[in-house]
Design a protein around this motif. Sequence first.
Motif, PDB file in Angstrom:
ATOM      1  N   ASP A 139      62.991  -0.125 -20.414  1.00 29.97           N
ATOM      2  CA  ASP A 139      64.130   0.761 -19.707  1.00 29.97           C
ATOM      3  C   ASP A 139      63.640   2.190 -19.888  1.00 29.97           C
ATOM      4  N   ILE A 140      62.725   2.269 -18.724  1.00 31.50           N
ATOM      5  CA  ILE A 140      62.000   3.673 -18.309  1.00 31.50           C
ATOM      6  C   ILE A 140      62.219   3.730 -16.880  1.00 31.50           C
ATOM      7  N   ASP A 141      62.766   4.834 -16.564  1.00 32.13           N
ATOM      8  CA  ASP A 141      62.673   5.014 -15.032  1.00 32.13           C
ATOM      9  C   ASP A 141      62.053   6.185 -14.611  1.00 32.13           C
ATOM     10  N   ALA A 142      61.348   6.926 -15.594  1.00 33.55           N
ATOM     11  CA  ALA A 142      60.215   7.928 -15.053  1.00 33.55           C
ATOM     12  C   ALA A 142      59.345   8.158 -16.064  1.00 33.55           C
ATOM     13  N   VAL A 143      58.052   8.838 -15.764  1.00 36.98           N
ATOM     14  CA  VAL A 143      57.078   9.239 -16.717  1.00 36.98           C
ATOM     15  C   VAL A 143      56.497  10.523 -16.249  1.00 36.98           C
ATOM     16  N   PHE A 144      56.313  11.317 -17.410  1.00 38.03           N
ATOM     17  CA  PHE A 144      55.734  12.607 -17.019  1.00 38.03           C
ATOM     18  C   PHE A 144      54.592  12.645 -17.981  1.00 38.03           C
ATOM     19  N   ALA A 145      53.192  12.725 -17.065  1.00 36.29           N
ATOM     20  CA  ALA A 145      52.078  12.761 -17.905  1.00 36.29           C
ATOM     21  C   ALA A 145      51.666  14.336 -18.098  1.00 36.29           C
ATOM     22  N   ALA A 146      50.841  14.535 -19.018  1.00 40.22           N
ATOM     23  CA  ALA A 146      50.612  15.860 -19.368  1.00 40.22           C
ATOM     24  C   ALA A 146      49.156  16.123 -18.590  1.00 40.22           C
ATOM     25  N   SER A 147      48.694  15.159 -17.752  1.00 41.32           N
ATOM     26  CA  SER A 147      47.702  15.520 -16.924  1.00 41.32           C
ATOM     27  C   SER A 147      47.520  14.619 -15.662  1.00 41.32           C
ATOM     28  N   ASP A 148      46.914  14.883 -14.587  1.00 38.17           N
ATOM     29  CA  ASP A 148      46.953  14.063 -13.680  1.00 38.17           C
ATOM     30  C   ASP A 148      46.304  12.904 -13.680  1.00 38.17           C
TER      31      ASP A 148
END
Length: 338
Positions: free
Chosen positions: A248-257
Amino acid sequence: MEETTTVRRKPTIRDVAAAAGVSRGTVSRVINGGHWVSPDAREAVEDAIRRTGYTANHHARSLATGRAGSLAFLLTEPQHLLFDDPTFALLLRGAAEALAQRSMTLVLLVAGTPAERANVAHFVSAGHVDGVLLISSHESDPLLEELLAAGVPTVCCGIPLGHQAQVPTVSVDEVGSAREMTRHLLDRGHRRIAMIAGPHDTPGGRYRLVGFQEEMGDAFDPALVEEGDYSQESGAVAMTRLLERTRDIDAVFAASDLMAAGAITALRKAGLRVPEDIAVAGFDDSGLAATHEPPLTTMRQPWDRISEGMVSLLLEAIAGGAPEPLTLPTTLVVRESA
């Protein structure tokens, strides 16, 4: 009781001359080989060098000025990250260019193991460089404390956790940047947003997570946070763990490319499309983001300004000044991944 650190100034030829009761010229002649110096004067100088702790293995210009004419680019990470993480190469290039304009030399030092840290501490304390550009810092790493105790002028890239008041810094607005990216994802209609944070003992790892949590507000779910080490592999591992916990995840923000790229690899293995099924955003815009497939939405750090700012602040500190911390803005770059 507030902890304080005593900063000891590096001994100079002037200090040796005063301790020996001779001229600076006599000290220089002794260091250069002892020509035209009486045995008594040579003995006095050598004794003064031992007593003051002066290190005499500098080049000719250093003998007159007490300066090495070089700065250290110090990376406190495993050696392979220098080549794997493009952010370090960008900072290294920028610092080298900034010093070349000043007719100075940049010395690359890597201290990712206890043995390497001990060697680096000895090298810089001996005066082989005039100061240190500390590119990565971990709260648990004692090397920064050793540099401060030895009186080595140091400037940090990012806020050095636990030493914010003791070291000049050049950083980006970590919290504000993370809030801006999170707001972008929310504005796109995403609600179940996960975060792959960096190590909690690094400024980027800690403060980007703070910004994400602040912007998510009541919608923040700690179960949707995993930690990586900024590497691509760690991003894939973190994304796999998140998917094992919930789909149930629609987006991910990662702290590095790099971690964002790793997350996309894991999503594809799980049969999910980016951005159709899950949007993915990164942080840095270090070159990988623009060439990745799909191109990454990310927060662009001003790499040239960071490098130039660090060199300028360090030279100011070496000259005896008290440089103020420098905080630089980032830029949201929207591409196809989110």
